[in-house]
Scaffold this motif. Structure first.
Motif, PDB file in Angstrom:
ATOM      1  N   ALA A   1      -2.658  -4.381   7.971  1.00  0.00           N
ATOM      2  CA  ALA A   1      -1.374  -5.243   8.003  1.00  0.00           C
ATOM      3  C   ALA A   1      -1.063  -5.531   7.029  1.00  0.00           C
ATOM      4  O   ALA A   1       0.139  -6.050   6.908  1.00  0.00           O
ATOM      5  CB  ALA A   1      -0.933  -5.318   9.755  1.00  0.00           C
TER       6      ALA A   1
ATOM      7  N   ARG B   1      -0.826   1.790  15.676  1.00  0.00           N
ATOM      8  CA  ARG B   1      -0.492  -0.249  14.678  1.00  0.00           C
ATOM      9  C   ARG B   1      -1.739  -0.504  13.670  1.00  0.00           C
ATOM     10  O   ARG B   1      -3.539   0.423  14.623  1.00  0.00           O
ATOM     11  CB  ARG B   1      -0.859  -1.142  15.430  1.00  0.00           C
TER      12      ARG B   1
ATOM     13  N   LYS C   1       2.834  -2.606  10.381  1.00  0.00           N
ATOM     14  CA  LYS C   1       2.208  -2.853  11.823  1.00  0.00           C
ATOM     15  C   LYS C   1       2.226  -1.714  12.580  1.00  0.00           C
ATOM     16  O   LYS C   1       1.690  -1.611  12.561  1.00  0.00           O
ATOM     17  CB  LYS C   1       2.432  -4.529  12.479  1.00  0.00           C
ATOM     18  N   ASP C   2       3.703  -1.524  13.322  1.00  0.00           N
ATOM     19  CA  ASP C   2       4.193  -0.193  13.861  1.00  0.00           C
ATOM     20  C   ASP C   2       3.861   0.680  12.521  1.00  0.00           C
ATOM     21  O   ASP C   2       4.957   0.939  11.931  1.00  0.00           O
ATOM     22  CB  ASP C   2       4.838  -0.655  14.478  1.00  0.00           C
TER      23      ASP C   2
ATOM     24  N   GLU D   1       5.536   3.893   8.637  1.00  0.00           N
ATOM     25  CA  GLU D   1       6.905   3.503   8.894  1.00  0.00           C
ATOM     26  C   GLU D   1       6.676   4.020  10.595  1.00  0.00           C
ATOM     27  O   GLU D   1       7.673   4.656   9.871  1.00  0.00           O
ATOM     28  CB  GLU D   1       7.202   1.936   7.825  1.00  0.00           C
ATOM     29  N   ASP D   2       7.157   3.297  11.650  1.00  0.00           N
ATOM     30  CA  ASP D   2       7.960   3.870  12.537  1.00  0.00           C
ATOM     31  C   ASP D   2       9.237   2.887  12.751  1.00  0.00           C
ATOM     32  O   ASP D   2       9.188   2.131  12.585  1.00  0.00           O
ATOM     33  CB  ASP D   2       6.884   2.687  13.525  1.00  0.00           C
TER      34      ASP D   2
ATOM     35  N   GLU E   1      -0.993   5.716  20.231  1.00  0.00           N
ATOM     36  CA  GLU E   1      -0.917   6.161  21.298  1.00  0.00           C
ATOM     37  C   GLU E   1      -0.813   7.756  21.399  1.00  0.00           C
ATOM     38  O   GLU E   1      -1.524   8.446  20.670  1.00  0.00           O
ATOM     39  CB  GLU E   1       0.775   6.358  21.374  1.00  0.00           C
TER      40      GLU E   1
ATOM     41  N   ARG F   1       1.970   7.289  17.527  1.00  0.00           N
ATOM     42  CA  ARG F   1       2.394   6.252  17.126  1.00  0.00           C
ATOM     43  C   ARG F   1       1.184   5.397  17.589  1.00  0.00           C
ATOM     44  O   ARG F   1      -0.049   5.986  18.121  1.00  0.00           O
ATOM     45  CB  ARG F   1       2.988   5.529  18.266  1.00  0.00           C
TER      46      ARG F   1
END
Length: 576
Positions: A159, A153, A165-166, A261-262, A137, A151
């Motif tokens: 992953a 992925r 993942k995010d 990690e988000d 992003e 952000r």
């Protein structure tokens, strides 16, 4: 094919760009001017009997200083933002005119244009972003003084391997190394200026504080160090249902790029969002305070930058503690470590504060290493006892309702005692103060009636129970010390009697000596002021008939004025 999400709005230019030499000069000009203004109003004017002028203008001057520094910090970025953040957190010693104005620096940092961020990230990772992530992003989610976050992925293969993942990519601001170097050089110069003032150098080793700040800053721009801090913090709270920590994607980390990690959730001070999620902010405050106490007084490894942007409240199934949410910490670049000896002193300090024990509090302050061994602590013990007796147990909301004249009376009575004490700040103590100041501010934002004592007392009670477990060991140690003292006592008595017989016995009373010196300076200044006034008035009267002689007398009156300002300096102990 991987993609990068575009944002049409162009962010402002990097605040760190520009001429490094001009940056250095601008910081020094700002510091020199404000030090000169402070010297004039706070030191010079009170010496010549104009202290009321300094007192009346102080709030406006403090506010002007804070506004100008706010502009300077936002324009320059870099470590100036960190300095402003530290000042904004010092609610204990700085007036609200400064802390309120600088509070916005916690979040008010313009982002770097994404093309520059992309170029640096690709250089660090060694591959285009499209080959490192499924997507990134472009719009930043957080811009800080040393880096910014976006952000992203992970690719499916990464992953599956990492279990993530995010993610959030944190990338340093381009050129931040050079900016940190020049900012630290300027701070060292300002620290050297401050160390020339005895009133400052007798209380704190400013160059050492700048060195500690430099060490912290270098650690902050090493993202591998931050990733290791994150994992260590996670281990400390692995079995604690109150705390969550983001996992690290080590395969996508370098010294200048950090991938985590988000864990973005509800900002801890977003009261409206907390209530909308069914979370009572009043219940969050004591849990947050307790978690910070655990870091400082039990673990010894603590988050030194717990401002609202670095802590989320994450809704989660109720754990063993029965809480339907967790506190999620991020940004582990600024961490502090409390040595075992200091941690023991801090535990004693907390117990003494909770039990309103003024004498015990002063003893604990000495154990921590804040007070130098030469300090005359009798006056401080009386001050702390009276402070607890009148204001102990009050929260910030209650303190705001106290008549300001009571605080002024207390300051007048004990101000000289506190100012005369030689103190120093041990290693990492600056970070401890910052962490506790920010903790108190966050808790007050969650609950305006929050009383830190309500959280301190049960925690201190548990510490006291733990300390009692070592009671027998302490008693045995004290018995050994008493036995050693008894064995040494005859020899010490013989030495004392010999000194009395030789006439070499002396006694010192530091407080009496200070008061005598102060009285001597006052008398000398009064005499100089009398001569100054007499010569000035004589010149004004004579000038009507003899302008030349009158002007000469009025100019000559400056000599006794200067003498009154500087008389007695040679005999002063804590001289400026």
């Amino acid at each position: 094919m991987a993609s990068v999400r575009r944002n049409r709005a162009d962010p402002v230019d990097d605040p760190g760009a520009g001429n490094i030499r001009a940056r250095y000069r601008r910081i020094l000009r700002f510091a020199a001017w404000n030090l000169a203004v402070t010297w004039w109003f706070e030191l010079l004017l009170p010496r010549i009997g104009l202290g009321l002028v300094a007192e009346r203008t102080r709030p406006a001057r403090m506010q002007r200083f804070a506004r100008r520094f706010h502009v300077l910090a936002v324009d320059l970025g870099g470590l100036m933002i960190k300095v402003g953040q530290f000042l904004s957190s010092r609610l204990d010693v700085l007036p609200p005119e400064i802390t309120t104005e600088l509070a916005g620096l916690q979040d008010e940092v313009p982002p770097v244009p994404f093309p520059a961020i992309r170029a640096l990230a690709e250089k660090e990772l060694g591959v285009p972003l499209e080959r490192a992530f499924a997507w990134v992003e472009e719009t930043t989610i957080a811009a800080a003084s040393l880096g910014q976050a976006h952000r992203a992925r992970l690719l499916p293969a990464d992953a599956a391997e990492t279990g993530l993942k995010d993610v959030v990519i944190k990338v340093q601001r381009p050129g931040i190394d050079a900016i940190v170097d020049v900012d630290l050089a300027a701070l060292r110069k300002v620290g050297g200026w401050l160390s020339r003032f005895r009133v400052v150098s007798s209380r704190a080793d400013v160059p050492a504080l700048v060195m500690e700040f430099a060490q912290t800053s270098f650690e902050e721009i090493d993202y591998l160090h931050e990733a290791a801090n994150s994992e260590r913090f996670g281990v400390d709270f692995a079995d604690d249902d109150r705390v969550a920590v983001p996992r690290v994607a080590w395969e996508r980390c370098t010294r200048r790029v950090l991938t985590l990690e988000d864990v973005t959730a509800i900002k801890i001070t977003d009261v409206a969002a907390l209530k909308a999620a069914g979370i009572d902010p009043v219940q969050v405050a004591p849990v947050f305070a307790s978690v910070m106490f655990d870091q400082l007084f039990t673990n010894g490894f603590f988050h030194a930058d717990p401002h609202p942007g670095n802590i989320f409240v994450t809704p989660a199934p109720a754990g063993a503690g029965g809480l339907p949410w967790k506190l999620t910490f991020i940004d582990f670049g600024m961490m502090g470590e409390v040595p075992a000896s200091t941690r023991s002193g801090l535990r004693k300090l907390l117990i003494a504060a909770a039990s309103r024990d003024g004498k015990g509090l002063v003893a604990a302050i000495g154990d921590v290493g804040v007070l130098m061994p030469s300090a005359d602590v009798a006056g401080l013990e009386r001050a702390m006892t009276q402070l607890f007796g009148r204001f102990g147990g009050m929260g910030f909301a209650e303190l705001r309702e106290v008549d300001p004249r009571e605080f002024r009376d207390f300051a007048v009575e004990f101000g000289d005692v506190v100012r005369s004490l030689p103190f120093q700040l041990p290693e990492n103590f600056l970070l401890i103060i910052r962490a506790m100041s920010l903790t108190s501010g966050v808790c007050s934002s969650l609950d305006p009636r929050f009383n830190l004592w309500d959280s301190v007392e049960p925690y201190a009670a548990q510490l006291l129970r733990d300390e009692r477990g070592n009671l027998l060991q302490d008693a045995a140690q004290q018995a050994l010390e008493a036995a050693g003292l008894a064995l040494r006592l005859p020899g010490r008595l013989d030495a004392l009697i010999a000194r009395i017989e030789e006439g070499n016995l002396t006694a010192a009373n530091p407080r009496l000596e200070r008061r005598a010196a102060r009285l001597d300076r006052t008398v000398r200044r009064a005499a100089s002021a009398l001569v100054f006034g007499a010569v000035l008035i004589a010149g004004a009267v004579v000038r009507a008939d003899d302008p030349a002689l009158g002007s000469a007398l009025m100019l000559a009156s400056a000599l006794p004025l200067l003498h009154g300002m500087w008389v007695g300096r040679r005999g002063r102990n804590p001289r400026l």
